[in-house]
Design a protein around this motif. Structure first.
Motif, short mmCIF file in Angstrom:
data_model
loop_
_atom_site.label_atom_id
_atom_site.label_comp_id
_atom_site.label_asym_id
_atom_site.label_seq_id
_atom_site.Cartn_x
_atom_site.Cartn_y
_atom_site.Cartn_z
N LEU A 58 0.79 -1.22 0.00
CA LEU A 58 0.00 0.00 0.00
C LEU A 58 0.82 1.28 0.00
O LEU A 58 0.27 2.35 -0.23
CB LEU A 58 -0.93 0.02 1.23
N GLY A 59 2.10 1.17 0.27
CA GLY A 59 2.87 2.40 0.46
C GLY A 59 2.72 2.88 1.89
O GLY A 59 2.07 2.25 2.73
N PRO A 60 3.31 4.03 2.21
CA PRO A 60 3.30 4.52 3.60
C PRO A 60 1.94 4.99 4.09
O PRO A 60 1.78 5.31 5.26
CB PRO A 60 4.30 5.68 3.56
N GLY A 61 0.93 5.06 3.23
CA GLY A 61 -0.39 5.51 3.66
C GLY A 61 -0.61 6.98 3.38
O GLY A 61 0.23 7.67 2.84
N GLY A 62 -1.77 7.46 3.79
CA GLY A 62 -2.10 8.85 3.58
C GLY A 62 -2.62 9.16 2.19
O GLY A 62 -2.79 10.31 1.83
N ILE A 63 -2.86 8.13 1.36
CA ILE A 63 -3.42 8.35 0.03
C ILE A 63 -4.82 7.75 -0.02
O ILE A 63 -5.19 6.93 0.80
CB ILE A 63 -2.54 7.71 -1.06
N THR A 64 -5.59 8.18 -0.99
CA THR A 64 -6.93 7.65 -1.17
C THR A 64 -6.88 6.51 -2.18
O THR A 64 -6.57 6.73 -3.35
CB THR A 64 -7.89 8.73 -1.68
N PRO A 65 -7.15 5.27 -1.78
CA PRO A 65 -7.12 4.14 -2.71
C PRO A 65 -8.16 4.32 -3.81
O PRO A 65 -9.11 5.10 -3.69
CB PRO A 65 -7.45 2.94 -1.81
N MET A 286 -12.87 -4.78 -10.89
CA MET A 286 -11.93 -3.66 -10.81
C MET A 286 -11.34 -3.40 -12.19
O MET A 286 -11.07 -4.32 -12.95
CB MET A 286 -10.80 -3.95 -9.80
N HIS A 287 -11.17 -2.12 -12.50
CA HIS A 287 -10.65 -1.70 -13.80
C HIS A 287 -9.32 -0.98 -13.60
O HIS A 287 -8.94 -0.61 -12.49
CB HIS A 287 -11.65 -0.80 -14.51
N THR A 288 -8.62 -0.76 -14.71
CA THR A 288 -7.37 -0.01 -14.66
C THR A 288 -7.65 1.41 -14.16
O THR A 288 -8.58 2.07 -14.65
CB THR A 288 -6.72 0.05 -16.04
N PRO A 289 -6.90 1.92 -13.20
CA PRO A 289 -7.13 3.26 -12.67
C PRO A 289 -6.99 4.34 -13.75
O PRO A 289 -6.30 4.17 -14.76
CB PRO A 289 -6.05 3.42 -11.60
N THR A 290 -7.61 5.48 -13.51
CA THR A 290 -7.50 6.62 -14.41
C THR A 290 -6.13 7.30 -14.25
O THR A 290 -5.36 6.96 -13.36
CB THR A 290 -8.60 7.65 -14.11
N ARG A 291 -5.87 8.28 -15.12
CA ARG A 291 -4.59 9.00 -15.07
C ARG A 291 -4.39 9.65 -13.70
O ARG A 291 -3.31 9.56 -13.11
CB ARG A 291 -4.57 10.06 -16.17
N GLU A 292 -5.41 10.32 -13.19
CA GLU A 292 -5.29 10.99 -11.90
C GLU A 292 -5.06 9.99 -10.77
O GLU A 292 -4.29 10.24 -9.84
CB GLU A 292 -6.55 11.82 -11.62
N GLN A 293 -5.74 8.85 -10.85
CA GLN A 293 -5.56 7.83 -9.83
C GLN A 293 -4.14 7.24 -9.87
O GLN A 293 -3.54 6.98 -8.83
CB GLN A 293 -6.60 6.73 -10.01
N LEU A 294 -3.62 7.05 -11.07
CA LEU A 294 -2.26 6.53 -11.20
C LEU A 294 -1.24 7.49 -10.60
O LEU A 294 -0.31 7.07 -9.90
CB LEU A 294 -1.94 6.26 -12.67
N LEU A 295 -1.41 8.76 -10.86
CA LEU A 295 -0.49 9.76 -10.29
C LEU A 295 -0.56 9.75 -8.77
O LEU A 295 0.47 9.85 -8.09
CB LEU A 295 -0.83 11.14 -10.83
#
Length: 364
Positions: A58-65, A286-295
């Protein structure tokens, strides 16, 4: 809708996909439906957490999945109804990561992973009995008795070795059956914990055709038996579990959960499952995330947005939209390379980036 109204509307939810624990005290999941109540006991000690595994996933956290409102509702329904989640989607879109997201947010401890291959059987997930190891241990124990006490005492203790109801100091030194039984990920998840364990059944579509049907009884009844322990004269046995250094006591050879585990089953869509199996699961795609979600995901894992990240994300999105098969791991690898000191993403460096973002469907 105002903030108070939105909060009131979400009161039924226990999972909000925030990516980090909600409070210092983990939220309660609410009572199960009457048809999903189980009576296992006594209650096992809470499992240890595994922050390193969560950090890798997940990484260090603090992001919106990357879950939309409908997907969040589906996860909450599975939690409240005590039903498995059956998640489908292309490889590398974060299906298995959801198990770690749920565990981190709800404070459910270490995730139990059951990775499925074509040879996997139901028993592999429930328990393993090291019959050969036990036979060797008994032979070594008997040989030791013969050396110390002579042949007559050895014969007497041979009888007691196969009759655990006999009581003597010598018999207590004999190898105990429970030492040679290890509960698998599914078997460990069904122990009677006070709060549910999280079980990840990864890539079930790669299993033998019979495994989904074999799972039906366990998923419905939340229990199973270990025949070797059922036949043993001892009323209870201390066995190993799938947790590092973990032990559990199994009574009368039977395990029953108290809280049905949070079961996350992933599938790449390579096959269809029987209707009886699908009926016991809640489906989610589940689908491939959008550009904004990937960033956002890249920032969550790396803690920053390196120069050139947006260009790599645009290239990744273009290739996915063109029908290629790509994984989020490929994008993270490509971005990581751009942060390496001295690496230049042009010239020969460009060839390496192209290789990292190659179409996986082409085989090389």
């Amino acid at each position: 809708m105002s903030a108070p109204e939105r909060t009131a509307a979400d009161d039924w939810r226990v999972f909000h996909a925030t990516g980090h624990p909600q409070d210092a005290t983990p939220p309660a999941l609410g009572p199960p439906p009457p048809w999903r109540r189980f009576r296992g006991g006594p209650v096992e000690a809470p499992p240890q957490d595994d922050p390193e595994a969560a950090l890798r996933r997940l990484g260090p956290g603090g992001i919106t999945p990357q879950l939309d409102e409908e997907q969040i509702d589906t996860v909450n329904a599975a939690l409240l109804l005590r039903r498995p989640l059956l998640i489908t989607g292309p490889p590398g879109v974060g299906k298995s990561t959801l198990a770690y997201l749920i565990s981190r947010e709800l404070g459910l401890g270490r995730v139990l992973e059951w990775n499925i291959v074509s040879r996997t059987s139901l028993r592999d997930g429930l328990y393993v009995h090291d019959a050969m190891g036990r036979a060797q241990a008994i032979a070594a124990w008997q040989a030791g008795l013969r050396e110390v006490a002579g042949p007559e005492a050895a014969v007497e203790n041979d009888v007691r070795a196969v009759n655990p109801s006999a009581s003597s100091t010598d018999r207590q030194l004999a190898p105990v059956l429970g030492e040679f039984i290890t509960l698998g990920p599914l078997g460990t998840a069904l122990l009677p914990y006070g709060r549910p364990r999280v079980l990840l059944v990864d890539e079930l579509d790669k299993s033998d055709i019979d495994l989904p049907n074999d799972l039906l009884h366990v998923l419905e009844n939340g229990s199973y038996e270990v025949p070797e322990l059922v036949r043993d004269a001892a009323e209870a046995a201390s066995v190993h579990t799938s947790d590092p250094g973990g032990r559990a006591v199994v009574r009368d050879g039977r395990v029953e959960c108290r809280e049905f585990p949070v079961v996350v089953i992933t599938s790449n869509g390579e096959r269809e499952f029987p209707a009886a199996f699908r009926r016991r699961c809640l489906p989610m795609e589940m689908h491939t995330p959008t550009r904004e979600q990937l960033l956002a995901m890249i920032e969550g894992h790396l803690g920053l947005r390196p120069e050139g990240t947006e260009d790599l994300v645009d290239l990744f999105v273009q290739r996915v939209q063109a029908g290629g098969t790509h994984s989020l791991d490929q994008l993270l690898n490509a971005v990581q390379m751009t942060t390496t000191g001295g690496f230049h993403a042009d010239g020969d460096g460009r060839k390496l980036v192209e290789m990292l973002l190659r179409d996986l469907a082409k085989g090389r």
